[in-house]
Design a protein around this motif. Structure first.
Motif, PDB file in Angstrom:
ATOM      1  N   LEU A  13      34.128  87.962 -14.168  1.00  0.00           N
ATOM      2  CA  LEU A  13      34.457  88.667 -13.269  1.00  0.00           C
ATOM      3  C   LEU A  13      36.405  89.659 -12.886  1.00  0.00           C
ATOM      4  O   LEU A  13      36.919  88.774 -12.840  1.00  0.00           O
ATOM      5  N   GLY A  14      35.680  91.032 -13.448  1.00  0.00           N
ATOM      6  CA  GLY A  14      37.195  91.849 -13.253  1.00  0.00           C
ATOM      7  C   GLY A  14      38.386  91.065 -14.483  1.00  0.00           C
ATOM      8  O   GLY A  14      39.122  91.256 -13.531  1.00  0.00           O
ATOM      9  N   CYS A  15      38.590  90.223 -15.298  1.00  0.00           N
ATOM     10  CA  CYS A  15      39.444  90.525 -16.292  1.00  0.00           C
ATOM     11  C   CYS A  15      40.177  91.611 -17.007  1.00  0.00           C
ATOM     12  O   CYS A  15      39.586  92.718 -17.244  1.00  0.00           O
ATOM     13  N   VAL A  16      41.020  91.814 -16.219  1.00  0.00           N
ATOM     14  CA  VAL A  16      42.039  92.663 -16.480  1.00  0.00           C
ATOM     15  C   VAL A  16      42.679  92.647 -17.687  1.00  0.00           C
ATOM     16  O   VAL A  16      43.902  91.702 -18.117  1.00  0.00           O
ATOM     17  N   LEU A  17      43.246  93.744 -18.051  1.00  0.00           N
ATOM     18  CA  LEU A  17      43.726  93.407 -19.866  1.00  0.00           C
ATOM     19  C   LEU A  17      44.960  94.654 -18.917  1.00  0.00           C
ATOM     20  O   LEU A  17      44.847  95.304 -18.457  1.00  0.00           O
ATOM     21  N   VAL A  18      46.187  94.253 -19.513  1.00  0.00           N
ATOM     22  CA  VAL A  18      47.414  94.635 -19.070  1.00  0.00           C
ATOM     23  C   VAL A  18      48.327  95.020 -20.507  1.00  0.00           C
ATOM     24  O   VAL A  18      48.659  94.982 -20.983  1.00  0.00           O
ATOM     25  N   ALA A  19      48.223  96.625 -20.368  1.00  0.00           N
ATOM     26  CA  ALA A  19      48.764  96.970 -21.631  1.00  0.00           C
ATOM     27  C   ALA A  19      50.316  97.512 -20.252  1.00  0.00           C
ATOM     28  O   ALA A  19      50.361  98.912 -20.657  1.00  0.00           O
ATOM     29  N   ALA A  20      51.217  96.816 -20.883  1.00  0.00           N
ATOM     30  CA  ALA A  20      52.697  97.135 -20.458  1.00  0.00           C
ATOM     31  C   ALA A  20      52.975  97.474 -21.053  1.00  0.00           C
ATOM     32  O   ALA A  20      53.297  97.347 -22.978  1.00  0.00           O
ATOM     33  N   CYS A 502      47.654  80.645 -28.442  1.00  0.00           N
ATOM     34  CA  CYS A 502      46.513  81.650 -26.886  1.00  0.00           C
ATOM     35  C   CYS A 502      46.430  80.444 -26.389  1.00  0.00           C
ATOM     36  O   CYS A 502      46.450  79.306 -25.929  1.00  0.00           O
ATOM     37  N   TRP A 503      46.009  81.031 -25.258  1.00  0.00           N
ATOM     38  CA  TRP A 503      45.841  81.068 -23.246  1.00  0.00           C
ATOM     39  C   TRP A 503      44.786  81.109 -23.194  1.00  0.00           C
ATOM     40  O   TRP A 503      43.715  82.531 -23.862  1.00  0.00           O
ATOM     41  N   SER A 504      43.525  80.514 -21.823  1.00  0.00           N
ATOM     42  CA  SER A 504      42.677  81.147 -21.024  1.00  0.00           C
ATOM     43  C   SER A 504      42.548  80.905 -20.006  1.00  0.00           C
ATOM     44  O   SER A 504      43.824  79.707 -19.473  1.00  0.00           O
ATOM     45  N   ILE A 505      41.853  81.170 -19.258  1.00  0.00           N
ATOM     46  CA  ILE A 505      41.260  81.368 -17.877  1.00  0.00           C
ATOM     47  C   ILE A 505      40.229  80.797 -18.098  1.00  0.00           C
ATOM     48  O   ILE A 505      39.252  81.683 -18.413  1.00  0.00           O
ATOM     49  N   ASN A 506      39.727  79.557 -17.129  1.00  0.00           N
ATOM     50  CA  ASN A 506      38.579  79.540 -17.461  1.00  0.00           C
ATOM     51  C   ASN A 506      37.851  78.665 -16.166  1.00  0.00           C
ATOM     52  O   ASN A 506      38.370  79.116 -15.091  1.00  0.00           O
ATOM     53  N   ALA A 507      36.452  79.341 -16.050  1.00  0.00           N
ATOM     54  CA  ALA A 507      35.232  79.234 -14.685  1.00  0.00           C
ATOM     55  C   ALA A 507      34.689  78.018 -15.017  1.00  0.00           C
ATOM     56  O   ALA A 507      33.986  78.007 -16.653  1.00  0.00           O
ATOM     57  N   TYR A 508      34.467  77.077 -14.817  1.00  0.00           N
ATOM     58  CA  TYR A 508      33.278  75.580 -14.388  1.00  0.00           C
ATOM     59  C   TYR A 508      32.027  75.682 -13.330  1.00  0.00           C
ATOM     60  O   TYR A 508      32.682  76.270 -12.257  1.00  0.00           O
ATOM     61  N   ASP A 509      30.779  74.738 -13.833  1.00  0.00           N
ATOM     62  CA  ASP A 509      29.660  74.451 -13.606  1.00  0.00           C
ATOM     63  C   ASP A 509      29.530  75.701 -12.452  1.00  0.00           C
ATOM     64  O   ASP A 509      29.223  75.517 -11.758  1.00  0.00           O
ATOM     65  N   GLY A 510      29.603  77.178 -13.447  1.00  0.00           N
ATOM     66  CA  GLY A 510      28.823  77.557 -12.379  1.00  0.00           C
ATOM     67  C   GLY A 510      29.146  78.781 -11.938  1.00  0.00           C
ATOM     68  O   GLY A 510      29.390  80.264 -11.406  1.00  0.00           O
ATOM     69  N   ALA A 511      30.485  78.877 -11.192  1.00  0.00           N
ATOM     70  CA  ALA A 511      31.753  79.313 -11.051  1.00  0.00           C
ATOM     71  C   ALA A 511      31.859  81.045 -11.433  1.00  0.00           C
ATOM     72  O   ALA A 511      31.979  81.085 -11.741  1.00  0.00           O
ATOM     73  N   LYS A 512      32.193  81.505 -10.006  1.00  0.00           N
ATOM     74  CA  LYS A 512      32.221  82.995 -10.233  1.00  0.00           C
ATOM     75  C   LYS A 512      33.551  83.711 -10.361  1.00  0.00           C
ATOM     76  O   LYS A 512      33.932  83.532  -8.837  1.00  0.00           O
ATOM     77  N   LEU A 513      34.515  83.457 -10.350  1.00  0.00           N
ATOM     78  CA  LEU A 513      35.931  84.094 -10.084  1.00  0.00           C
ATOM     79  C   LEU A 513      35.735  85.981 -10.374  1.00  0.00           C
ATOM     80  O   LEU A 513      35.900  86.180 -11.427  1.00  0.00           O
ATOM     81  N   THR A 514      37.330  86.186  -9.683  1.00  0.00           N
ATOM     82  CA  THR A 514      37.352  87.554  -9.582  1.00  0.00           C
ATOM     83  C   THR A 514      39.233  87.478 -10.571  1.00  0.00           C
ATOM     84  O   THR A 514      39.823  86.681  -9.801  1.00  0.00           O
ATOM     85  N   VAL A 515      39.362  87.976 -11.567  1.00  0.00           N
ATOM     86  CA  VAL A 515      40.398  87.717 -11.744  1.00  0.00           C
ATOM     87  C   VAL A 515      41.242  89.088 -12.250  1.00  0.00           C
ATOM     88  O   VAL A 515      40.577  90.053 -12.755  1.00  0.00           O
ATOM     89  N   SER A 516      43.111  89.347 -11.201  1.00  0.00           N
ATOM     90  CA  SER A 516      43.080  90.679 -11.312  1.00  0.00           C
ATOM     91  C   SER A 516      44.563  90.564 -11.124  1.00  0.00           C
ATOM     92  O   SER A 516      45.727  89.203 -11.563  1.00  0.00           O
TER      93      SER A 516
END
Length: 523
Positions: A13-20, A502-516
């Motif tokens: 949830l909430g993955c943010v694109l950065v336009a800097a 490239c790189w990534s942010i991952n969630a595991y085993d049904g986890a719900k994440l908010t990334v901001s």
């Protein structure tokens, strides 16, 4: 060996694109024939010298010996210079860098050369320390002189300088362990500290009759003449090297590196007490590690020989992140050895030492780091699935910052590097639930057929944040990757191939994440 476990049904949830403002991933400098805007994996090669996690243009950094120079107002970090090809008997001269902030360095070149021939006592040089005598206006280096041709393989020696530039070896003086009932083969790593008006020197050694290793203690009133003051235990049969003793607030600390132990335990650790005498009792009557159930561990197995210095306000710790050998990046990343790291020396890594309210220690970001990585870049999402979000390429020196909030206490997440649409493997710092409500940052090789958790690298244990919110700051310099969580828990890693991929942010085993608040800056 653990196989990589695939992950399913994850919602991010909430993955943010950065336009800097700044350059985008399409403008990365490199081979123009490569599609830098795509997601293919390109093997990256380390630069010949590192700037932030310092490594010289030639050779590598061995055991650091940091010293704060009050006269010049900067830190001098002495270190054992390692070359690709050392001489057979003469190796590891003492070189140094200076720094005011722990992330920008100026080389001072060679301070103390090895002996002139194969038969002098300091044909090879080992770890020691630097100290300034205000009464004499002299700088001292106490160091280990090593030579298997001599009666004692290791003795403590010294050199002096009026200006920290020109050094004179004191050939008329040596501290020989066999004169005091200690080993002639292992009598090394002298460290000096002051208690009141008395100087203490602590040395890593064994009894001359054999048995478990011990710390030898000597005392002096003038930094010249040293008298024996007994010894105290190490930890069972474990050799504890590179000792560092200091007082910080109401507590005394002994930081050490544990060399002869199980793979998970070869790390930088510490003991603490309310006095020097009680600190020794932590070893003699113990071991009595700090009450964090982690044996006082300060970092991962990718940070070793850590020693500290203070400018009177802040205390910093320097260690080396070992280089790794192999035919390609993937072999290097899993070549972490069994009982020990396969390679000695590497790049110089600095952390700020953080003292928690109960006196226990942790490692924090060096304050000057964020200011050095000051060029914002555009971050774009290259691919998004339930279990991960893949981001555009990094460069060689990166600061990645974002916040992760997990929905449940047991949710796990990770950050992967060296990812590519055609890469057989990639490498992950996985923040994993552990017993007693703790978290462990594990190093994993992921991908089809990957090893998963790499036991030889082990990991770092920390408490779970009460609100399940993790402020992540990751700094990279070539293959050195250092991650801080909530500003007070730091972990060092070697990830070859992290740069330019490239790189990534991952969630595991049904986890719900908010990334901001995701940002990437470079220099």
């Amino acid at each position: 060996m653990m196989k990589f476990r695939k992950i399913f049904n994850i919602v991010m949830l909430g993955c943010v694109l950065v336009a800097a403002a700044g350059c985008s991933d399409e403008k990365i400098i490199g081979d123009p024939e490569k599609d830098w805007s795509g997601t293919n994996y390109y093997p990256s090669v380390d630069e010949t010298g590192f700037s932030t996690y310092y490594m010289p243009q030639m050779g590598r950094v061995g055991d650091p010996m940091p010293f704060y120079d009050q006269k010049s107002g900067d830190f001098k970090v002495l270190y054992l210079q390692e070359y690709e090809q050392n001489m057979t008997y003469r190796f590891h001269p003492i070189w140094a860098v200076s720094t005011k902030d722990g992330c920008n360095y100026q080389s001072m070149g060679e301070l103390l050369p090895v002996g002139a021939n194969d038969y002098v006592q300091d044909a090879a040089i080992g770890t020691g320390c630097a100290y300034y005598s205000e009464n004499e206006g002299l700088y001292y280096i106490y160091y280990t002189g090593e030579n298997g041709h001599c009666k004692s393989r290791q003795v403590v020696m010294r050199a002096t300088s009026p200006d920290f530039k020109t050094w004179t070896k004191d050939d008329s003086w040596a501290l020989n362990g066999t004169d005091y009932g200690f080993s002639g083969n292992d009598f090394r790593d002298p460290q000096i500290f002051k208690e009141g008006e008395k100087y203490h020197m602590v040395i890593s050694t064994y009894p001359i009759t054999g048995g478990d290793p011990r710390f030898a203690e000597f005392v002096s009133s003038d930094m010249k003449n040293w008298e024996p003051a007994g010894s105290f235990k190490m930890i069972w049969d474990r050799m504890l090297e590179c000792p560092d003793i200091f007082q910080m607030g109401n507590y005394w600390y002994l930081v050490y590196s544990e060399s002869k132990a199980e793979p998970w335990s070869r790390k930088v650790k510490y003991m603490m007490a309310d006095s020097w005498e009680n600190l020794k009792r932590c070893f003699n009557d113990g071991p009595k590690w700090p009450a964090d159930d982690r044996e006082g561990v300060l970092d991962t197995r990718a940070f070793y020989a850590g020693k500290t210095a203070s400018n009177g306000t802040d205390r910093y710790i320097w260690g080396w992140a070992p280089y790794r050998s192999g035919k390609d990046n993937h072999e290097k990343n899993i070549n972490v050895g069994a009982a020990r790291e396969p390679n000695w020396s590497g790049a110089l890594v600095c952390h700020k030492l953080y003292q928690l309210a109960d006196g226990t220690l942790s490692i924090a970001e060096v304050p000057a780091m964020a200011a050095k990585y000051n060029k914002p870049v555009t971050v774009t999402v290259k691919e998004q699935k339930d279990e991960y979000t893949l981001y555009s390429r990094l460069e060689t020196h990166n600061h990645i910052s974002f916040t992760v909030k997990t929905e449940k206490d047991g949710d796990a997440f990770g950050i992967s590097f060296g990812r590519g649409s055609d890469a057989p493997f990639y490498y992950t710092l996985r923040v994993n639930p552990e017993e007693n409500g703790r978290r462990k940052v594990n190093f994993e090789q992921n991908g089809e057929g990957g090893m998963g958790f790499i036991p030889g690298a082990d990991g770092y244990i920390m408490p779970r944040p009460e609100n399940n919110t993790y402020k992540i700051d990751i700094y990279t310099d070539n293959s050195v990757v250092v991650m801080y969580i909530n500003g007070i828990y730091g972990t060092t890693h070697r990830i070859h191939g992290a740069a330019r991929n490239c790189w990534s942010i991952n969630a595991y085993d049904g986890a719900k994440l908010t990334v901001s608040d995701l940002n990437v800056t470079q220099y």
